[in-house]
Design a protein around this motif. Sequence first.
Motif, PDB file in Angstrom:
ATOM      1  N   THR A 107       0.821  -1.211   0.000  1.00 44.71           N
ATOM      2  CA  THR A 107       0.000   0.000   0.000  1.00 44.71           C
ATOM      3  C   THR A 107       0.856   1.262   0.000  1.00 44.71           C
ATOM      4  O   THR A 107       0.490   2.272  -0.615  1.00 44.71           O
ATOM      5  N   ALA A 108       2.004   1.214   0.674  1.00 48.49           N
ATOM      6  CA  ALA A 108       2.900   2.371   0.684  1.00 48.49           C
ATOM      7  C   ALA A 108       3.378   2.688  -0.726  1.00 48.49           C
ATOM      8  O   ALA A 108       3.442   3.860  -1.137  1.00 48.49           O
ATOM      9  N   GLY A 109       3.710   1.660  -1.490  1.00 53.81           N
ATOM     10  CA  GLY A 109       4.135   1.865  -2.875  1.00 53.81           C
ATOM     11  C   GLY A 109       3.015   2.428  -3.724  1.00 53.81           C
ATOM     12  O   GLY A 109       3.239   3.291  -4.579  1.00 53.81           O
ATOM     13  N   ALA A 110       1.788   1.946  -3.477  1.00 54.87           N
ATOM     14  CA  ALA A 110       0.625   2.454  -4.203  1.00 54.87           C
ATOM     15  C   ALA A 110       0.408   3.930  -3.893  1.00 54.87           C
ATOM     16  O   ALA A 110       0.120   4.735  -4.778  1.00 54.87           O
ATOM     17  N   ALA A 111       0.568   4.291  -2.609  1.00 55.75           N
ATOM     18  CA  ALA A 111       0.380   5.683  -2.199  1.00 55.75           C
ATOM     19  C   ALA A 111       1.411   6.596  -2.853  1.00 55.75           C
ATOM     20  O   ALA A 111       1.087   7.710  -3.281  1.00 55.75           O
ATOM     21  N   ALA A 112       2.641   6.128  -2.949  1.00 61.83           N
ATOM     22  CA  ALA A 112       3.700   6.926  -3.568  1.00 61.83           C
ATOM     23  C   ALA A 112       3.417   7.153  -5.052  1.00 61.83           C
ATOM     24  O   ALA A 112       3.646   8.246  -5.578  1.00 61.83           O
TER      25      ALA A 112
END
Length: 466
Positions: free
Chosen positions: A71-76
Motif C-alpha cells: 500500500t505504501a508503494g501504491a500511495a507513492a
Amino acid sequence: MPNRIPRTPVREQDPELRSHNFEEVCLGYNQEEAELEASRCLNCKIPRCQEKCPVHVNIPGFISRVAAGDTAGAAALIAADSSLPSVCGRVCPQETQCEGACVLGIKFEPVSIGKLERYVGDWAIAHADEHQSEPPSRNGHRVAIVGSGPAGLACASDLARLGYEVKIFEALHEVGGVLVYGIPEFRLPKTRIVAKEVEAVKRLGVEIETDVIVGRTMTVDDLLDRQGFDAVFVGSGAGLPRFMGIEGENLNGVFSANEFLTRANLMHAYDECYDTPIYAGRRAVVVGGGNVAMDAVRTAKRLGAEAIIVYRRSEAELPARVEEVHHAKQEGVEFRMLTNPVRILGNEAGQVVGLECVEMELGEPDESGRRSPIVKEGSNFRIDCDVVIMALGTSPNPLIKATTKGLETNRRGCIVADEEGRTSRPGVFAGGDAVTGAATVILAMGAGRKAAKAIDEYVRNRTYSK
C-alpha cells in the motif's frame, strides 16, 4: 482468472439509519477487500483507464501494488499525480472516466478504481507521520494562488514540488473551497479527510491565508506589482448561484443550493453543537438533477424534511452520478421527473406554501445531445411545500474580473483561458470552475496541474530573458 472474480461490494450504512445522520455513507474497503478487488485488474498494456483520468494517475501501477500488499508503494505512485486521493476516491465520477474506460467492464463489471484510490488515500492519511519528508528546496520565485479549492490546491502542490514559494489566499475562514462548503459531510468528511489532505499540501511548504477576498482585501494587481509575486493563479471557483427568474423566488423559504449547503457544511448546521440558522422545512423541493441537487435534497432529508427532486427531463438524462441517485432513492427521496416549476406560491406572510409546475415531454436533442423538454399545455399542477431549493448551476463571482485590468471573460462570466490556464493578462493564470463554470473536482485538479506547468515555463522564460 481475474475477470471471473465478481466486483467486491463496498460496505455502506443502512439507508434508514443514514437518512437521519451525517456520518459517511460508504465505509470503504479494508485491506483484504482492497487486495481482492485489485486482483481483478487485467494490467492492460494500453491503460485506457489512465488515459481517461484527468490527472493521469498511474492506475494499473498503483492497483498492482495494492494487489501485492504494498500500500505504501501504491500511495507513492498516486502522490506523483494527485494531491487529493482520498477526496477523488470519494467524489470523482469514475463511472464516466477511469472506470468507464476499464477493459474489464466490456464484458464484466469494471474494477472499482475509485474505491481502491480511496483505500490508498486513507492509508496515506493514517500513516502520514511515518512518511514525512523535508519540503523541496526553494528556487527563489513566488506564486500566489487565489482560492483553496481543488484547482488551487493541485496547482500549489505541483509548484511547491518544483521549488516555488507558494501562498494561497482563501476568502472563507476554512480551507478547501467546494470541498468544505459544497459537498456534504456524509459524502466527504471534513475533519477526517479534507483537513488531512490540506495538511499534506502544507507539509510541502505551501502557506495559506484565510479571510482574504481578492478583489476587495487586495487585487490581483497588488499581488503582482506590490507584493512581488512572479505569477498569480486564479482558482476561485464558481460560487454565484443561478435562479429561474420565475414569480415567487423572493419568498421566504427559497434558497440557492449554494447557500443551503454552505450553511449545512461550512457552518456545521448539521451538528447539534452549533447554533447555525438553517431551515429545511417540513417538505422541501429541490429543483435540478445534478450532483449538487442530490447533495441538497439528501441534506434536507437528514435535517428532517420530506425531500423531493423536481427535474424537467427523464431519469435517463439526469446529470448526477448514478451512485448518488441510487443512494438518494434508498434514503427515501421522491423523484418527480418530466416536471418543471413555473411559479412559487406564497401566503400573506411571504412564506412559501407550494410550487406550481407543468408536465414536460421530451422532444429532439438539444446542443448538449440531450432531448429538449417541451411543456405539455394545460398540465399545470401544484406541489405543496414550504422550502424550495434551486440547484441550477453556478457561475464565477464577477469580483476578480471587475478589479483586474485586461482580464478577459466570456458571456457567462467565466475567465477566458487556454488549455494550460494562460489568460489574456500576462502572469495571470486560471483554472477550474472559474474558467469552466461548475464542473468536477478532478477536472479542476487537472486544470490546476496544467497551469502549474505553464506557470513554471512562464517564470523560467521570463527569468532567462532578463
